[in-house]
Structures are given as C-alpha cells and as structure tokens.
Design a protein around this motif. Sequence first.
Motif, PDB file in Angstrom:
ATOM      1  N   PRO A   1      -7.523  -8.315  -2.640  1.00  0.00           N
ATOM      2  CA  PRO A   1      -8.137  -7.418  -3.623  1.00  0.00           C
ATOM      3  C   PRO A   1      -7.075  -6.564  -4.306  1.00  0.00           C
ATOM      4  CG  PRO A   1      -8.486  -6.597  -1.401  1.00  0.00           C
ATOM      5  CD  PRO A   1      -7.883  -7.967  -1.257  1.00  0.00           C
ATOM      6  N   CYS A   2      -7.366  -6.112  -5.482  1.00  0.00           N
ATOM      7  CA  CYS A   2      -6.432  -5.293  -6.254  1.00  0.00           C
ATOM      8  C   CYS A   2      -5.986  -4.060  -5.479  1.00  0.00           C
ATOM      9  CB  CYS A   2      -7.086  -4.894  -7.573  1.00  0.00           C
ATOM     10  SG  CYS A   2      -6.043  -3.917  -8.666  1.00  0.00           S
ATOM     11  N   SER A   3      -6.870  -3.520  -4.644  1.00  0.00           N
ATOM     12  CA  SER A   3      -6.575  -2.301  -3.895  1.00  0.00           C
ATOM     13  C   SER A   3      -5.407  -2.479  -2.926  1.00  0.00           C
ATOM     14  CB  SER A   3      -7.808  -1.843  -3.116  1.00  0.00           C
ATOM     15  OG  SER A   3      -8.207  -2.831  -2.183  1.00  0.00           O
ATOM     16  N   LEU A   4      -5.088  -3.725  -2.591  1.00  0.00           N
ATOM     17  CA  LEU A   4      -4.016  -3.991  -1.625  1.00  0.00           C
ATOM     18  C   LEU A   4      -2.775  -4.577  -2.282  1.00  0.00           C
ATOM     19  CD1 LEU A   4      -6.167  -5.442   1.302  1.00  0.00           C
ATOM     20  CD2 LEU A   4      -5.373  -3.092   0.948  1.00  0.00           C
ATOM     21  N   ARG A   5      -2.692  -4.411  -3.606  1.00  0.00           N
ATOM     22  CA  ARG A   5      -1.540  -4.951  -4.338  1.00  0.00           C
ATOM     23  C   ARG A   5      -0.890  -3.860  -5.183  1.00  0.00           C
ATOM     24  NH1 ARG A   5      -3.247  -8.901  -7.883  1.00  0.00           N
ATOM     25  NH2 ARG A   5      -5.452  -8.794  -7.368  1.00  0.00           N
ATOM     26  N   GLU A   6      -0.232  -2.935  -4.508  1.00  0.00           N
ATOM     27  CA  GLU A   6       0.627  -1.910  -5.124  1.00  0.00           C
ATOM     28  C   GLU A   6      -0.100  -0.882  -5.977  1.00  0.00           C
ATOM     29  OE1 GLU A   6       5.221  -1.863  -6.828  1.00  0.00           O
ATOM     30  OE2 GLU A   6       4.031  -3.686  -7.019  1.00  0.00           O
ATOM     31  N   THR A   7      -1.397  -0.788  -5.828  1.00  0.00           N
ATOM     32  CA  THR A   7      -2.144   0.187  -6.621  1.00  0.00           C
ATOM     33  C   THR A   7      -2.338   1.521  -5.907  1.00  0.00           C
ATOM     34  OG1 THR A   7      -4.235  -0.653  -5.742  1.00  0.00           O
ATOM     35  CG2 THR A   7      -3.433  -1.635  -7.800  1.00  0.00           C
TER      36      THR A   7
ATOM     37  N   CYS B   1       7.265   1.380   2.816  1.00  0.00           N
ATOM     38  CA  CYS B   1       8.219   0.375   2.344  1.00  0.00           C
ATOM     39  C   CYS B   1       9.564   0.404   3.062  1.00  0.00           C
ATOM     40  CB  CYS B   1       8.439   0.557   0.847  1.00  0.00           C
ATOM     41  SG  CYS B   1       6.928   0.940  -0.066  1.00  0.00           S
ATOM     42  N   VAL B   2      10.135   1.584   3.225  1.00  0.00           N
ATOM     43  CA  VAL B   2      11.478   1.686   3.797  1.00  0.00           C
ATOM     44  C   VAL B   2      11.531   1.123   5.211  1.00  0.00           C
ATOM     45  CG1 VAL B   2      13.234   3.314   4.597  1.00  0.00           C
ATOM     46  CG2 VAL B   2      12.217   3.591   2.328  1.00  0.00           C
TER      47      VAL B   2
ATOM     48  N   ASP C   1       0.830  -1.213   0.000  1.00  0.00           N
ATOM     49  CA  ASP C   1       0.000   0.000   0.000  1.00  0.00           C
ATOM     50  C   ASP C   1       0.861   1.258   0.000  1.00  0.00           C
ATOM     51  OD1 ASP C   1       1.017  -0.637   2.486  1.00  0.00           O
ATOM     52  OD2 ASP C   1      -0.816  -0.208   3.593  1.00  0.00           O
ATOM     53  N   PRO C   2       1.645   1.464  -1.062  1.00  0.00           N
ATOM     54  CA  PRO C   2       2.575   2.602  -1.108  1.00  0.00           C
ATOM     55  C   PRO C   2       1.864   3.957  -1.145  1.00  0.00           C
ATOM     56  CG  PRO C   2       2.417   1.578  -3.255  1.00  0.00           C
ATOM     57  CD  PRO C   2       1.666   0.690  -2.311  1.00  0.00           C
ATOM     58  N   VAL C   3       2.207   4.800  -0.217  1.00  0.00           N
ATOM     59  CA  VAL C   3       1.630   6.140  -0.157  1.00  0.00           C
ATOM     60  C   VAL C   3       2.052   6.941  -1.390  1.00  0.00           C
ATOM     61  CG1 VAL C   3       1.669   8.335   1.102  1.00  0.00           C
ATOM     62  CG2 VAL C   3       1.485   6.162   2.350  1.00  0.00           C
ATOM     63  N   ALA C   4       1.079   7.524  -2.051  1.00  0.00           N
ATOM     64  CA  ALA C   4       1.289   8.306  -3.278  1.00  0.00           C
ATOM     65  C   ALA C   4       1.894   7.459  -4.393  1.00  0.00           C
ATOM     66  CB  ALA C   4       2.167   9.528  -2.997  1.00  0.00           C
TER      67      ALA C   4
ATOM     68  N   ALA D   1      -2.300   3.790   2.062  1.00  0.00           N
ATOM     69  CA  ALA D   1      -2.286   4.750   0.959  1.00  0.00           C
ATOM     70  C   ALA D   1      -3.538   5.604   0.876  1.00  0.00           C
ATOM     71  CB  ALA D   1      -2.073   4.022  -0.365  1.00  0.00           C
ATOM     72  N   VAL D   2      -4.612   5.199   1.563  1.00  0.00           N
ATOM     73  CA  VAL D   2      -5.851   5.981   1.483  1.00  0.00           C
ATOM     74  C   VAL D   2      -6.213   6.620   2.825  1.00  0.00           C
ATOM     75  CG1 VAL D   2      -6.763   4.668  -0.454  1.00  0.00           C
ATOM     76  CG2 VAL D   2      -7.267   3.909   1.874  1.00  0.00           C
ATOM     77  N   THR D   3      -5.274   6.667   3.755  1.00  0.00           N
ATOM     78  CA  THR D   3      -5.511   7.386   5.002  1.00  0.00           C
ATOM     79  C   THR D   3      -5.558   8.887   4.708  1.00  0.00           C
ATOM     80  OG1 THR D   3      -3.137   7.522   5.449  1.00  0.00           O
ATOM     81  CG2 THR D   3      -4.321   5.624   6.368  1.00  0.00           C
ATOM     82  N   PRO D   4      -6.162   9.678   5.597  1.00  0.00           N
ATOM     83  CA  PRO D   4      -6.220  11.125   5.358  1.00  0.00           C
ATOM     84  C   PRO D   4      -4.842  11.749   5.137  1.00  0.00           C
ATOM     85  CG  PRO D   4      -7.749  10.520   7.091  1.00  0.00           C
ATOM     86  CD  PRO D   4      -6.955   9.285   6.786  1.00  0.00           C
TER      87      PRO D   4
END
Length: 287
Positions: free
Chosen positions: A262-268, A219-220, A209-212, A274-277
């Motif tokens: 789900p696709c939403s949890l695979r690097e998209t 990741c780091v 779930d990479p931010v932006a 990635a969808v937090t405020p």
Amino acid sequence: MLSYEDLVVQAEKKNLKVGEIIILDQMEQLEQTEAQLRRRMSENLQVMRDSVASGLTGERKSLSGLIGGDAAKVEARRLRGESLVGETVSKAIARALSVSEVNASMGKIVAAPTAGSSGVLPAVLLTVEELYQAAEKDVITALFTSAGLGMVIADRANVSGAEGGCQAEIGSATAMAAAMAVELAGGTPRAGAHAAAIALKSMLGLVCDPVAGLVEVPCVKRNATGATLALAAAEMALAGVRSAIPIDEVIDTMEAIGRQMPCSLRETAQGGLAVTPTARRIHADFL
C-alpha cells in the motif's frame, strides 16, 4: 531485460569477474577506456573512505537532532575489546552507521544505490578489503560487480523506496554488498549470485516508513543491519550454501511485492513506524 544470470554465465565462460564483464560493457556503452572507468570508480571509492572516516569522529549530527554519534559509540566499544559480534561485524556496523550519519547531516556520500542506503556497501567493502588485504585494483573491480547487480535490479525492479519500499533500497544495497564481498573474498561469480539472492530474500517485504518523513529513523540503523546481513549471506555462499531461488527471480519477486505494498508503506510516512505514538510526537516537534 537485464539478467544477473547472464552476467555470471559470461564471467564463467571468459574466466573473468562479473565486475570485469561490466567494465567491458561500459567501455562500449560509454565509449570510454578501462582506465577512465576505473579512475571514475576510484573517485567514488575515495568518497566512501572519506564518509566512513568522517562519521566515525562522532561529530556528524542531523539537523533534526535524531541522528548522530552512534557510529562512534559502536567503534569505541569495539576498540575497548567489548564487541559481542567480533571485529569484522562490529567494524561493518560502525562503518554503515558512519556513512548514514554523514548522509543525514548533509555530508558527501556515494548513493549505493540510493542515499538512504548509502552505508551498507562501503561498510562491507572496506571491512572485507581490510580483512583480506585486497589490492585497490580488486576493490575497484568489486565495486563494478556491485554496480552490475544494481543495474540489473534497477532494470528488472527499482531501487526507490517510494516505488518498492525499503526492500528496494536497503534490500538492493544488501544484495549488492553480498555479491561484492564474495568476490573480494575469492569466491566465484556463481557464489556471488547465491549470496546476493540469500541477502535479498531476507529483505523482501521491508517497508519504507521514515519517521517525520526524514531519511533518519529507522533508515540509518537499517543500514547497519543490512551490512551484517550481507556479510552473513556472503559467509554462507562462500561455504557452499546455495539459494534455491535464483537472484533474477528474487529481484522479480521484490518488484511484485513492491507493487502490492500500500502507498502508506512506501516512503509516505503514513504507515509503519512513522505512525507510532512516539513518531507522531517527533513529527509534531518539527511542525
């Protein structure tokens, strides 16, 4: 289909390390000599050493500004004698962050098995090498051991966050590092397999779930936690702790879980952190 159990059995029968079995296999597959293979792996090892050193300077910053300088902070705390977790773990954390920061700043790293998970393996490798004063020949052989497990994972499952979530990247790297650490510490191929299984079991279900959409947050820091988990798994295996589920079955389970994600949890970048405020605000800054 490749099997790590088969590699372990071969190693046990021939009284060799898994890495030595992999070298023999690659000599045949690639039609190269052992010296040629070891020379190529030695070059990878040098890149790992260089990326660790570069990141620890604290000068590596990502273009986004989200990542940079954390490795140096952890290292400075260790050098002041303030580490909460002790020298070994603290070094591994700093080194994992270091390589990951080099990757985020477009520096040269070794994908192990991917760029996003490139900090785990060198962090564990160089820390255990230093702790046991391992000879470079043994360090290179251990890298072939980790590569062998990586080959099995790639064949039975995958090492792509887009296909299997972060379990396939950081999880795979953590398992590879655990098996390698056991070998460098003098453990048996069987103990290495148990360490790999323990490590990978602890990463099952980890989402990507990479931010932006950047390979930076989270990741780091996951590289650092992966390195510590690899050391914990190796410690247990070296003490005689065994995994109830064999490593090949754990890998197969990881593959099944990846297909169920789900696709939403695979690097998209459409789910998870990635969808937090806060993540949305960060993303908006780059638009």
